[in-house]
Design an enzyme around this catalytic site. Structure first.
Site, PDB file in Angstrom:
ATOM      1  N   ARG A 178       0.831  -1.207   0.000  1.00  0.00           N
ATOM      2  CA  ARG A 178       0.000   0.000   0.000  1.00  0.00           C
ATOM      3  C   ARG A 178       0.870   1.264   0.000  1.00  0.00           C
ATOM      4  NH1 ARG A 178      -5.276  -0.112   1.611  1.00  0.00           N
ATOM      5  NH2 ARG A 178      -5.256   2.018   0.859  1.00  0.00           N
ATOM      6  N   ARG A 206       3.279   3.677  -1.529  1.00  0.00           N
ATOM      7  CA  ARG A 206       3.553   3.957  -2.946  1.00  0.00           C
ATOM      8  C   ARG A 206       4.751   4.863  -3.156  1.00  0.00           C
ATOM      9  NH1 ARG A 206      -1.883   6.810  -2.301  1.00  0.00           N
ATOM     10  NH2 ARG A 206      -0.836   6.908  -0.298  1.00  0.00           N
ATOM     11  N   GLN A 261       7.658  -9.089  -6.126  1.00  0.00           N
ATOM     12  CA  GLN A 261       7.109 -10.135  -5.266  1.00  0.00           C
ATOM     13  C   GLN A 261       6.941 -11.440  -6.027  1.00  0.00           C
ATOM     14  OE1 GLN A 261       3.345  -9.039  -3.570  1.00  0.00           O
ATOM     15  NE2 GLN A 261       3.453 -10.627  -2.026  1.00  0.00           N
ATOM     16  N   ARG A 311       4.380   1.342  10.552  1.00  0.00           N
ATOM     17  CA  ARG A 311       4.227  -0.114  10.672  1.00  0.00           C
ATOM     18  C   ARG A 311       4.891  -0.699  11.913  1.00  0.00           C
ATOM     19  NH1 ARG A 311      -0.069  -1.009   7.499  1.00  0.00           N
ATOM     20  NH2 ARG A 311       0.201  -0.057   5.450  1.00  0.00           N
TER      21      ARG A 311
END
Ligand SMILES: Cc1cc2nc3c(=O)[nH]c(=O)nc-3n(C[C@H](O)[C@H](O)[C@H](O)COP(=O)(O)OP(=O)(O)OC[C@H]3O[C@@H](n4cnc5c(N)ncnc54)[C@H](O)[C@@H]3O)c2cc1C
Length: 311
Positions: free
Chosen positions: A150, A152, A159, A261
């Site tokens: 998410r 950016r 991935q 985070r």
């Protein structure tokens, strides 16, 4: 200064406690692989490996600095005796180009920490965008990577393609909550075995249909045909499926991601990941990440925070 040293000692200890190592100047915190009795591989925590970091060529400024009035003494800039982490040096040089701060009155490398703090505290984070780091991230679930991607601004992701790879590299990630509880742990292992077996069975059935000429599964090229099977079979994989990636971010973006985070409100698996990314970065560059402090939550997990959010 004392606080920074205390912080550095604490982060260094935690880096080592979590199994952190530094090889040829590249930190890593690896994650062991476990297996269920049936042989399904799974991991219990994120693995983080620094793949790339800046290398700064300060001497390269010489030709540029020599071109100014000798009275300004700009070439002395490259003779600063204090060595800095390349990432700090790069950001500091970038900032000093802005004001042509190369002469004797400039901030010398000895005072780089104060220089960087002036930038982060004032929110002048654009010079931090010059330094980027790349990581291999593994032992992370598809739900964590969905959260990470998410972000950016100032980042790059590569991935694992569940469409391309086969069940041979399928692994799972056990959440910390299950690891401490015998029943939840057993249920996790059963689920991982079922998911791996279910994937294999579904892939075989789809392959049968493909060989039988099912129109939605056929393709002209071998790789496309395999993708058609795997992209369909993967639909049954849970969020607990491992999804390794290479992740790159510039320091401004990395700081923001750590702040978001590794916060107490972040989801615990991504917090574990952000903590490890932070510990690797702090090991590499105690100046650019020197304002961060570790916190401990009642459940024994860690947070990372700074008073200079969103530089
Ligand atoms: C605890 C937590 C709970 C969350 N819950 C949810 C949820 O329930 N649902 C959900 O959908 N998401 C949720 N998110 C994700 C969140 O909303 C963001 O999408 C994610 O954290 C990315 O951060 P960012 O927006 O700061 O973007 P980044 O890409 O990291 O950008 C960094 C900064 O650059 C600027 N920026 C980037 N892109 C733009 C743009 N297009 N325009 C203007 N400025 C820009 C912003 O200032 C931004 O903060 C949650 C995140 C956290 C940490």
């Amino acid at each position: 200064m004392e606080t920074t040293e205390r912080n550095t000692g604490r982060t260094q200890r935690l880096f080592e406690e979590l199994g952190g190592t530094v090889t040829d100047g590249f930190p890593a915190i690896h994650s062991p692989v476990h297996h269920t009795e049936a042989g399904t591989p799974y991991l219990k925590r994120p693995g983080v490996v620094v793949l790339a970091r800046p290398q700064t060529n300060v001497a390269g400024l010489k030709g540029f600095l020599k071109g100014f009035d000798p009275g300004l003494r700009f070439p002395e800039y490259i003779d600063d005796p204090t060595e800095l982490p390349d990432s700090t040096q790069l950001c500091k040089t970038a900032g000093q180009v802005c004001y042509a701060s190369f002469g004797p009155r400039r901030t010398t490398n000895e005072n780089a920490a104060a220089y960087i703090e002036r930038l982060t505290s004032a929110g002048h984070g654009s010079v931090l965008e010059h330094a980027s780091f790349s990581f291999l991230l593994y032992g992370i679930s598809r739900s964590v990577t969905h959260e990470l991607v998410r972000h950016r601004a100032g980042v790059g992701f590569s991935q694992i393609s569940q469409r391309y790879v086969s069940g041979a590299v399928l692994r799972f990630v056990e959440r910390p909550e299950y690891q401490e509880d015998e029943e939840l742990h057993r249920l996790f292992e059963e689920r991982a075995d079922r998911a791996a077996a279910g994937y294999e069975e579904m892939a075989e059935r789809l392959l049968d249909r493909q060989e039988g000429g099912a129109s939605m599964l056929t393709a002209d090229h071998k790789t496309d045909a395999r993708k058609k099977v795997q992209q369909t079979a993967r639909s049954l994989l849970p969020n607990e499926t491992e999804a390794p990636m290479v992740f790159t971010g510039n320091v401004r973006a990395l700081r923001h991601i750590i702040e978001m985070r590794a916060d107490a409100h972040a989801e615990s698996e991504i917090r574990n990941l952000a903590l490890r990314i932070f510990l690797c970065l702090r090991t590499l560059d105690p100046i650019l990440f020197g304002d961060y402090e570790l916190g401990e939550l009642p459940d024994g997990t860690y947070t990372v925070s700074t008073r200079y959010r969103k530089a």
